[in-house]
Write an enzyme that holds these catalytic residues in place. Structure first.
Site, PDB file in Angstrom:
ATOM      1  N   VAL A  74      20.985 -41.844 -43.777  1.00 16.13           N
ATOM      2  CA  VAL A  74      20.054 -41.324 -42.775  1.00 16.13           C
ATOM      3  C   VAL A  74      19.666 -39.862 -42.981  1.00 16.13           C
ATOM      4  O   VAL A  74      18.748 -39.379 -42.331  1.00 16.13           O
ATOM      5  CB  VAL A  74      20.595 -41.519 -41.333  1.00 16.13           C
ATOM      6  CG1 VAL A  74      20.741 -42.997 -41.009  1.00 16.13           C
ATOM      7  CG2 VAL A  74      21.897 -40.774 -41.123  1.00 16.13           C
ATOM      8  N   HIS A 116      31.496 -49.101 -42.625  1.00 17.47           N
ATOM      9  CA  HIS A 116      30.468 -48.233 -42.054  1.00 17.47           C
ATOM     10  C   HIS A 116      30.144 -48.660 -40.629  1.00 17.47           C
ATOM     11  O   HIS A 116      30.014 -49.847 -40.345  1.00 17.47           O
ATOM     12  CB  HIS A 116      29.211 -48.252 -42.926  1.00 17.47           C
ATOM     13  CG  HIS A 116      29.389 -47.442 -44.164  1.00 17.47           C
ATOM     14  ND1 HIS A 116      30.135 -47.883 -45.227  1.00 17.47           N
ATOM     15  CD2 HIS A 116      28.970 -46.197 -44.480  1.00 17.47           C
ATOM     16  CE1 HIS A 116      30.147 -46.938 -46.153  1.00 17.47           C
ATOM     17  NE2 HIS A 116      29.463 -45.905 -45.724  1.00 17.47           N
ATOM     18  N   PRO A 117      29.999 -47.671 -39.754  1.00 13.83           N
ATOM     19  CA  PRO A 117      29.681 -47.994 -38.362  1.00 13.83           C
ATOM     20  C   PRO A 117      28.230 -48.440 -38.231  1.00 13.83           C
ATOM     21  O   PRO A 117      27.386 -48.085 -39.062  1.00 13.83           O
ATOM     22  CB  PRO A 117      29.889 -46.657 -37.646  1.00 13.83           C
ATOM     23  CG  PRO A 117      29.570 -45.634 -38.693  1.00 13.83           C
ATOM     24  CD  PRO A 117      30.088 -46.232 -39.984  1.00 13.83           C
ATOM     25  N   VAL A 134      23.281 -50.617 -43.364  1.00 14.74           N
ATOM     26  CA  VAL A 134      23.682 -49.295 -43.837  1.00 14.74           C
ATOM     27  C   VAL A 134      22.478 -48.643 -44.503  1.00 14.74           C
ATOM     28  O   VAL A 134      21.804 -49.265 -45.337  1.00 14.74           O
ATOM     29  CB  VAL A 134      24.851 -49.380 -44.846  1.00 14.74           C
ATOM     30  CG1 VAL A 134      25.232 -47.989 -45.342  1.00 14.74           C
ATOM     31  CG2 VAL A 134      26.057 -50.080 -44.247  1.00 14.74           C
ATOM     32  N   SER A 167      30.071 -39.467 -40.412  1.00 11.65           N
ATOM     33  CA  SER A 167      29.089 -40.411 -39.864  1.00 11.65           C
ATOM     34  C   SER A 167      28.489 -39.885 -38.569  1.00 11.65           C
ATOM     35  O   SER A 167      27.283 -40.004 -38.339  1.00 11.65           O
ATOM     36  CB  SER A 167      29.733 -41.779 -39.616  1.00 11.65           C
ATOM     37  OG  SER A 167      30.011 -42.417 -40.835  1.00 11.65           O
ATOM     38  N   GLU A 170      26.027 -37.180 -39.559  1.00 13.00           N
ATOM     39  CA  GLU A 170      24.851 -37.730 -40.228  1.00 13.00           C
ATOM     40  C   GLU A 170      23.923 -38.423 -39.237  1.00 13.00           C
ATOM     41  O   GLU A 170      22.704 -38.227 -39.273  1.00 13.00           O
ATOM     42  CB  GLU A 170      25.285 -38.705 -41.329  1.00 13.00           C
ATOM     43  CG  GLU A 170      25.965 -38.013 -42.493  1.00 13.00           C
ATOM     44  CD  GLU A 170      26.893 -38.893 -43.303  1.00 13.00           C
ATOM     45  OE1 GLU A 170      27.506 -38.360 -44.249  1.00 13.00           O
ATOM     46  OE2 GLU A 170      27.036 -40.099 -43.004  1.00 13.00           O
ATOM     47  N   GLN A 171      24.505 -39.223 -38.342  1.00  7.00           N
ATOM     48  CA  GLN A 171      23.678 -39.924 -37.366  1.00  7.00           C
ATOM     49  C   GLN A 171      23.036 -38.950 -36.385  1.00  7.00           C
ATOM     50  O   GLN A 171      21.869 -39.108 -36.005  1.00  7.00           O
ATOM     51  CB  GLN A 171      24.490 -40.998 -36.646  1.00  7.00           C
ATOM     52  CG  GLN A 171      24.838 -42.152 -37.566  1.00  7.00           C
ATOM     53  CD  GLN A 171      25.248 -43.404 -36.833  1.00  7.00           C
ATOM     54  OE1 GLN A 171      24.802 -43.677 -35.730  1.00  7.00           O
ATOM     55  NE2 GLN A 171      26.118 -44.195 -37.468  1.00  7.00           N
TER      56      GLN A 171
END
Length: 165
Positions: free
Chosen positions: A112, A60-61, A109, A73, A76-77
């Site tokens: 979000v 995960h970033p 993590v 991702s 989502e972010q």
């Protein structure tokens, strides 16, 4: 679906870790999306080794990262405002990310979806107070399973039928 087709379709649900879909495939047939998610979660929480779990977490970033990350991702972010941080908040998030990684050895993590930037800051600051690496690993995996549920729901909504996946 063949196993290869299944992994191609559902492998991205768990960030950069198609092994979850590979292993969950054996649990078919799936009654519904919830059943599929439960079986994928069982792979992660009950059948992966601690080393494999750590690799999943590390896939995960970091939140607010500007580097390469999975399309899901990025979306989502962005939906939580993390891709539109001002310079001060960006630096703050980078400091918190670094402190978390230093303390626990893996990235922070959190699912979000539905959270604000303030929610994310509060969560990382709260979790930085944890003294237990094992507890944080479990929290991270729990958040990853939430992320996977959101991704699976989105993926299934995009598909008219899974043809008995």
């Amino acid at each position: 679906m063949t196993q290869a087709e299944f992994v191609q379709q559902f492998g991205p649900v768990f960030e950069e870790t198609p092994m979850v879909a590979e292993r969950a495939w054996a649990g078919r047939p799936f009654a519904d999306a919830l059943d599929l998610h439960r079986k994928m979660v069982a792979v992660v929480m009950e059948h992966m080794t601690p080393s494999e779990q750590r690799t999943l977490i590390c896939a995960h970033p970091e939140l607010g990262a500007k580097g390469k990350m999975a399309a899901a991702s990025v979306q989502e972010q962005a939906s939580s405002g993390l891709s539109q941080l001002n310079d001060e908040d960006y630096r703050r998030l980078q400091r918190l990310n670094a402190a978390y990684r230093e303390k626990f050895g893996f990235p922070f993590v959190i699912a979000v979806k539905g959270k604000t930037v303030s929610d994310v800051f509060a969560a990382i600051e709260l979790r930085l107070g944890s003294a237990d690496v094992v507890e944080e690993r479990v929290r991270s995996l729990t958040e990853i399973c939430k992320i996977a549920r959101f991704r699976l729901e989105s993926l299934i909504l995009q598909q008219p039928s899974q043809n008995g996946a």
